[in-house]
Design a protein around this motif. Structure first.
Motif, PDB file in Angstrom:
ATOM      1  N   ASP A 247      47.574 -38.248   6.515  1.00  0.00           N
ATOM      2  CA  ASP A 247      48.002 -36.796   7.088  1.00  0.00           C
ATOM      3  C   ASP A 247      49.616 -36.645   6.994  1.00  0.00           C
ATOM      4  N   THR A 248      50.254 -36.124   5.835  1.00  0.00           N
ATOM      5  CA  THR A 248      51.663 -36.163   5.835  1.00  0.00           C
ATOM      6  C   THR A 248      52.399 -35.567   6.933  1.00  0.00           C
ATOM      7  N   GLN A 249      52.075 -34.462   7.643  1.00  0.00           N
ATOM      8  CA  GLN A 249      52.806 -33.971   8.740  1.00  0.00           C
ATOM      9  C   GLN A 249      52.627 -34.885   9.874  1.00  0.00           C
ATOM     10  N   TYR A 250      51.557 -35.506  10.184  1.00  0.00           N
ATOM     11  CA  TYR A 250      51.440 -36.481  10.910  1.00  0.00           C
ATOM     12  C   TYR A 250      52.434 -37.747  10.881  1.00  0.00           C
ATOM     13  N   LYS A 251      52.548 -38.134   9.743  1.00  0.00           N
ATOM     14  CA  LYS A 251      53.470 -39.172   9.311  1.00  0.00           C
ATOM     15  C   LYS A 251      54.743 -39.026   9.479  1.00  0.00           C
ATOM     16  N   TYR A 252      55.100 -37.447   9.200  1.00  0.00           N
ATOM     17  CA  TYR A 252      56.296 -36.911   9.048  1.00  0.00           C
ATOM     18  C   TYR A 252      56.915 -36.714  10.720  1.00  0.00           C
ATOM     19  N   GLU A 253      56.049 -36.314  11.617  1.00  0.00           N
ATOM     20  CA  GLU A 253      56.303 -36.153  13.027  1.00  0.00           C
ATOM     21  C   GLU A 253      56.523 -37.611  13.578  1.00  0.00           C
ATOM     22  N   TYR A 254      55.958 -38.564  13.256  1.00  0.00           N
ATOM     23  CA  TYR A 254      55.984 -39.951  13.752  1.00  0.00           C
ATOM     24  C   TYR A 254      57.344 -40.545  13.304  1.00  0.00           C
ATOM     25  N   ALA A 255      57.811 -40.216  11.933  1.00  0.00           N
ATOM     26  CA  ALA A 255      58.730 -40.846  11.372  1.00  0.00           C
ATOM     27  C   ALA A 255      60.107 -40.208  12.064  1.00  0.00           C
ATOM     28  N   LYS A 256      60.154 -38.903  12.569  1.00  0.00           N
ATOM     29  CA  LYS A 256      61.177 -38.215  13.246  1.00  0.00           C
ATOM     30  C   LYS A 256      61.280 -38.984  14.565  1.00  0.00           C
ATOM     31  N   GLU A 257      60.188 -39.350  15.250  1.00  0.00           N
ATOM     32  CA  GLU A 257      60.022 -39.893  16.486  1.00  0.00           C
ATOM     33  C   GLU A 257      60.769 -41.269  16.326  1.00  0.00           C
ATOM     34  N   CYS A 258      60.253 -41.969  15.432  1.00  0.00           N
ATOM     35  CA  CYS A 258      61.220 -43.435  15.116  1.00  0.00           C
ATOM     36  C   CYS A 258      62.565 -43.146  14.973  1.00  0.00           C
ATOM     37  N   PHE A 259      62.875 -42.420  14.337  1.00  0.00           N
ATOM     38  CA  PHE A 259      64.301 -42.008  14.097  1.00  0.00           C
ATOM     39  C   PHE A 259      64.962 -41.685  15.322  1.00  0.00           C
ATOM     40  N   ALA A 260      64.338 -40.696  16.228  1.00  0.00           N
ATOM     41  CA  ALA A 260      65.075 -40.507  17.254  1.00  0.00           C
ATOM     42  C   ALA A 260      65.173 -41.619  18.328  1.00  0.00           C
ATOM     43  N   ASN A 261      64.270 -42.561  18.278  1.00  0.00           N
ATOM     44  CA  ASN A 261      64.255 -43.975  19.105  1.00  0.00           C
ATOM     45  C   ASN A 261      64.873 -44.924  18.587  1.00  0.00           C
ATOM     46  N   GLY A 262      65.595 -44.818  17.371  1.00  0.00           N
ATOM     47  CA  GLY A 262      66.396 -45.725  16.820  1.00  0.00           C
ATOM     48  C   GLY A 262      65.482 -46.886  16.055  1.00  0.00           C
ATOM     49  N   LYS A 263      64.257 -46.783  15.864  1.00  0.00           N
ATOM     50  CA  LYS A 263      63.599 -47.641  15.000  1.00  0.00           C
ATOM     51  C   LYS A 263      63.501 -47.461  13.415  1.00  0.00           C
ATOM     52  N   TRP A 264      64.761 -47.810  13.022  1.00  0.00           N
ATOM     53  CA  TRP A 264      65.464 -47.362  11.741  1.00  0.00           C
ATOM     54  C   TRP A 264      64.558 -48.107  10.704  1.00  0.00           C
ATOM     55  N   GLN A 265      64.136 -49.201  10.810  1.00  0.00           N
ATOM     56  CA  GLN A 265      63.462 -49.642   9.675  1.00  0.00           C
ATOM     57  C   GLN A 265      61.902 -48.954   9.408  1.00  0.00           C
ATOM     58  N   ARG A 266      61.214 -48.609  10.578  1.00  0.00           N
ATOM     59  CA  ARG A 266      60.058 -48.028  10.481  1.00  0.00           C
ATOM     60  C   ARG A 266      60.308 -46.376  10.003  1.00  0.00           C
ATOM     61  N   ALA A 267      61.409 -46.048  10.275  1.00  0.00           N
ATOM     62  CA  ALA A 267      61.704 -44.588   9.743  1.00  0.00           C
ATOM     63  C   ALA A 267      61.892 -44.613   8.388  1.00  0.00           C
ATOM     64  N   VAL A 268      62.493 -45.801   7.781  1.00  0.00           N
ATOM     65  CA  VAL A 268      62.999 -45.930   6.587  1.00  0.00           C
ATOM     66  C   VAL A 268      61.643 -46.203   5.714  1.00  0.00           C
ATOM     67  N   SER A 269      60.885 -47.088   6.321  1.00  0.00           N
ATOM     68  CA  SER A 269      59.364 -47.102   5.535  1.00  0.00           C
ATOM     69  C   SER A 269      58.565 -45.729   5.359  1.00  0.00           C
ATOM     70  N   LEU A 270      58.553 -45.167   6.683  1.00  0.00           N
ATOM     71  CA  LEU A 270      57.696 -43.589   6.395  1.00  0.00           C
ATOM     72  C   LEU A 270      58.535 -42.878   5.596  1.00  0.00           C
ATOM     73  N   LEU A 271      59.598 -42.532   5.734  1.00  0.00           N
ATOM     74  CA  LEU A 271      60.337 -41.671   4.863  1.00  0.00           C
ATOM     75  C   LEU A 271      60.509 -41.680   3.485  1.00  0.00           C
ATOM     76  N   THR A 272      60.367 -43.197   3.113  1.00  0.00           N
ATOM     77  CA  THR A 272      60.593 -43.669   1.490  1.00  0.00           C
ATOM     78  C   THR A 272      59.187 -42.840   0.928  1.00  0.00           C
ATOM     79  N   ASP A 273      58.370 -43.010   1.634  1.00  0.00           N
ATOM     80  CA  ASP A 273      56.884 -42.571   1.126  1.00  0.00           C
ATOM     81  C   ASP A 273      56.981 -40.843   1.385  1.00  0.00           C
ATOM     82  N   LEU A 274      57.574 -40.384   2.203  1.00  0.00           N
ATOM     83  CA  LEU A 274      57.294 -38.969   2.731  1.00  0.00           C
ATOM     84  C   LEU A 274      58.212 -38.284   1.492  1.00  0.00           C
ATOM     85  N   ILE A 275      59.359 -38.633   1.164  1.00  0.00           N
ATOM     86  CA  ILE A 275      60.032 -37.904   0.378  1.00  0.00           C
ATOM     87  C   ILE A 275      59.441 -37.733  -1.012  1.00  0.00           C
TER      88      ILE A 275
END
Length: 315
Positions: A61-89
């Protein structure tokens, strides 16, 4: 029987040592259980978070993953955001979220201190979206990421040169840039680092002196110091370290004259004398003025007797 004093709520009770030990044992047992429960709760929480992240990561679910990546980014969970966004782009290419995902990936890498990766991703963003919403900031952060990679002045300064080029490009593209002041300040800092690199090199050549084995200029190290100092003064005419180079230049020319073969001494002592006069004119209040005046006297002493077969003794 031994009696101890046990303080409880600011009231002193005289109790047998054995009873005190029982009370303390009970208190420590309670504290231990509390700590164990807290650690267990934290472990369960982390386990739950990890399970949730893995679930999102494996989701299609791309949208679900995208929203979760934004949440990780907002909460400073950088490594998780990087992992998710690398796939999303990759899967979001061409979508309305693609631009934001790419910029968020670059910022997450930057905040995660992966400056080389961030620089590459910011460049990719600008190349893909040169008119994009984040284009100006992406261009700035190309330089900023490279700036964070620059080593101390004694080491190779390739990253420093690249950072200078990036900030200069940013200022050329955006004359009224939001980060204009910061970019200019960074340029001054980076240029100072290059100047320090040259100053360290010139100082090293001077310190090595007549040791020929370390010189790559075809002569001795004083010649190498002279060339390095002259080039630095030419390349960085407004450097705050200009006087330092001038001092090394003056001293090296004098030492070079001292150690020259006879057919070069006269010319080199004249050159050293001229350099000393130039130094005094430019830096009349320098702490090395006395040295320059001493060199002038010694140069004049040789020049006035240059026809003599023996050079005057110098201390």
């Amino acid at each position: 029987m031994l009696v101890g004093v046990f303080l409880l709520k600011k009231v002193s009770f005289a109790l047998p040592i054995k009873e005190i030990c029982v009370i303390l044992h009970d208190k420590f047992s309670y504290m231990k259980k509390t700590i164990v429960l807290a650690v267990t709760a934290l472990a369960l929480l982390f386990s739950s978070c990890a399970h949730e992240y893995n679930k999102v990561y494996m989701s299609n679910d791309t949208q679900y993953k995208y929203e979760y990546a934004k949440e990780c980014f907002a909460n400073g969970k950088w490594q998780r955001a990087v992992s998710l966004l690398t796939d999303l782009i990759v899967v979001q290419k061409g979508s309305e979220n693609a631009q934001e995902s790419l910029y968020m990936l670059a910022m997450a890498q930057y905040n995660n201190k992966d400056y080389e990766g961030a620089s590459a991703t910011f460049k990719r963003y600008y190349a893909t979206y040169p008119k994009g919403y984040f284009a100006e900031m992406a261009e700035f952060y190309v330089g900023q990421s490279l700036y964070e990679c620059t080593p101390e002045p004694r080491l190779d300064q390739s990253a420093t040169v690249a950072a200078i080029a990036a900030f200069q490009e940013y200022l050329d593209l955006y004359p009224d840039a939001i980060q204009k002041t910061a970019a200019q300040q960074r340029l001054f800092e980076l240029q100072d680092k290059l100047v320090m690199k040259e100053l360290y090199s010139a100082q090293l050549y001077y310190d090595l002196g007549p040791y020929f084995g370390n010189c790559n200029f075809g002569g001795n190290n004083y010649e190498a110091c002279i060339i390095t100092a002259q080039n630095a003064l030419k390349d960085y005419p407004y450097s705050k370290m200009r006087e330092n180079f001038a001092i090394l230049l003056m001293k090296s020319k004098y030492e070079l004259a001292l150690q020259s073969v006879d057919d070069k001494k006269y010319e080199r002592f004249q050159d050293a004398e001229d350099e000393c006069y130039g130094f005094i004119n430019e830096y009349p209040d320098s702490k090395e003025r006395a040295t320059a005046e001493k060199y002038i006297e010694k140069c004049k002493a040789y020049i006035s007797t240059h026809t003599s077969s023996e050079m005057p003794a110098f201390d």
